[in-house]
Design a protein around this motif. Structure first.
Motif, PDB file in Angstrom:
ATOM      1  N   CYS A 161       0.827  -1.217   0.000  1.00  0.00           N
ATOM      2  CA  CYS A 161       0.000   0.000   0.000  1.00  0.00           C
ATOM      3  C   CYS A 161       0.857   1.261   0.000  1.00  0.00           C
ATOM      4  O   CYS A 161       0.461   2.279  -0.571  1.00  0.00           O
ATOM      5  N   SER A 195      -4.907  -6.626  -0.333  1.00  0.00           N
ATOM      6  CA  SER A 195      -5.190  -6.034   0.974  1.00  0.00           C
ATOM      7  C   SER A 195      -6.596  -6.323   1.468  1.00  0.00           C
ATOM      8  O   SER A 195      -6.841  -6.287   2.679  1.00  0.00           O
ATOM      9  N   VAL A 218      -9.758  -1.004   3.204  1.00  0.00           N
ATOM     10  CA  VAL A 218      -8.462  -1.012   2.532  1.00  0.00           C
ATOM     11  C   VAL A 218      -8.036   0.403   2.151  1.00  0.00           C
ATOM     12  O   VAL A 218      -6.841   0.723   2.105  1.00  0.00           O
TER      13      VAL A 218
END
Length: 287
Positions: free
Chosen positions: A27, A191, A200
């Motif tokens: 991320c 995720s 997420v």
């Protein structure tokens, strides 16, 4: 210190912690560009766009990751295609796809006998149910995201700040944009199992936004985002263990709290200076 150590002596919490750290890395690599380019709405729409594929895969008894990937790919393709339609703004097309995909997902899930349970799992994830196979997938995704980020770094920098200059320098901004969408898709797909499609977005945006407040260079933003995401995972799991709260939601909420705490601290110390101008100078140097 027993309260700090005991939770992480449990195997499923250890797997959850490792999964959260790997997700934080992916991320950070994707979310940094989302923050710098102001693509937060697209990231949110992509996260919710997973629901139809995940729901259909669940109903058919197929692999959820494959369903999520197919749905995210369809969402990315739709955003790209509709973005070329004259008379429609990018936000309009993204908003329409967002609502459409979310509605289709809920309709599919509504045909399941365990509607409430399935929908809750899809939206909020179950980080404590992460298996060893999931960790391998996350590790591969992290390595792939790192490779794409390294190879496309100069193009991503130019694309984030000056598309025309990217054309001039021959950095192929359309290809760079496609790669960036692919990177974002990978980050969201790997995720959602940890924190769900609804949350997420928190790990994708909050850690890079926290780092941007302090960092002056893009690599520092990425590294800072990974650290913040990992810290949010650790603290979130501890709070969830001792207070009995939902682990995924607690992790996402912790990431948001860290952002506001960081921004407040920077303001109190009179150190809030926009990082983007410094990053823009780095873009010029990279070119």
């Amino acid at each position: 210190m027993e309260w700090l150590i005991v939770p992480f002596e449990v195997p499923f919490v250890q797997r959850a912690l490792l999964a959260g750290i790997l997700v934080s890395l992916v991320c950070a690599l994707a979310g940094t560009w989302v923050v710098l380019r102001g693509m937060a709405f697209l990231g949110d729409a992509m996260a919710h766009g997973l629901l139809p594929g995940v729901a259909l895969a669940s109903v058919l008894g197929s692999n959820l990751m494959l369903g999520a990937a197919a749905s995210a790919g369809l969402m990315a393709t739709g955003v790209t295609a509709l973005g070329r339609v004259r008379g429609l703004s990018r936000d309009t097309t993204i908003g329409l796809l967002f609502v459409g995909m979310l509605s289709i997902g809920v309709i599919i899930v509504s045909h399941s006998r365990s509607f409430a349970v399935d929908l809750t799992g899809f939206l909020f994830g179950d980080v404590l149910a992460v298996r060893a196979a999931d960790l391998v997938l996350l590790a591969v995704a992290s390595a792939g995201a790192g490779l794409v980020s390294s190879l496309g770094y100069r193009s991503f920098v130019a694309l984030a700040f000056d598309v025309r200059k990217a054309h001039t320098l021959g950095l192929r901004p359309r290809l760079a944009n496609a790669l960036l969408l692919g990177l974002l898709t990978v980050a969201i797909v790997v995720s959602f199992h940890v924190v769900g499609t609804l949350l997420v977005f928190g790990l994708l945006i909050a850690p890079p936004a926290t780092a941007v407040v302090w960092a002056r260079r893009i690599p520092t933003v990425i590294a800072g985002a990974a650290v913040v995401g990992s810290l949010a995972t650790t603290v979130g799991l501890l709070v969830s263990w001792h207070w009995g709260t939902a682990a995924g939601a607690t992790i996402a909420a912790t990431a948001i709290v860290l952002f506001f705490a960081s921004a407040l601290a920077a303001h109190l110390h009179r150190r809030v200076r926009p990082a983007l101008p410094d990053v823009e100078r780095e873009a010029e140097q990279a070119q």
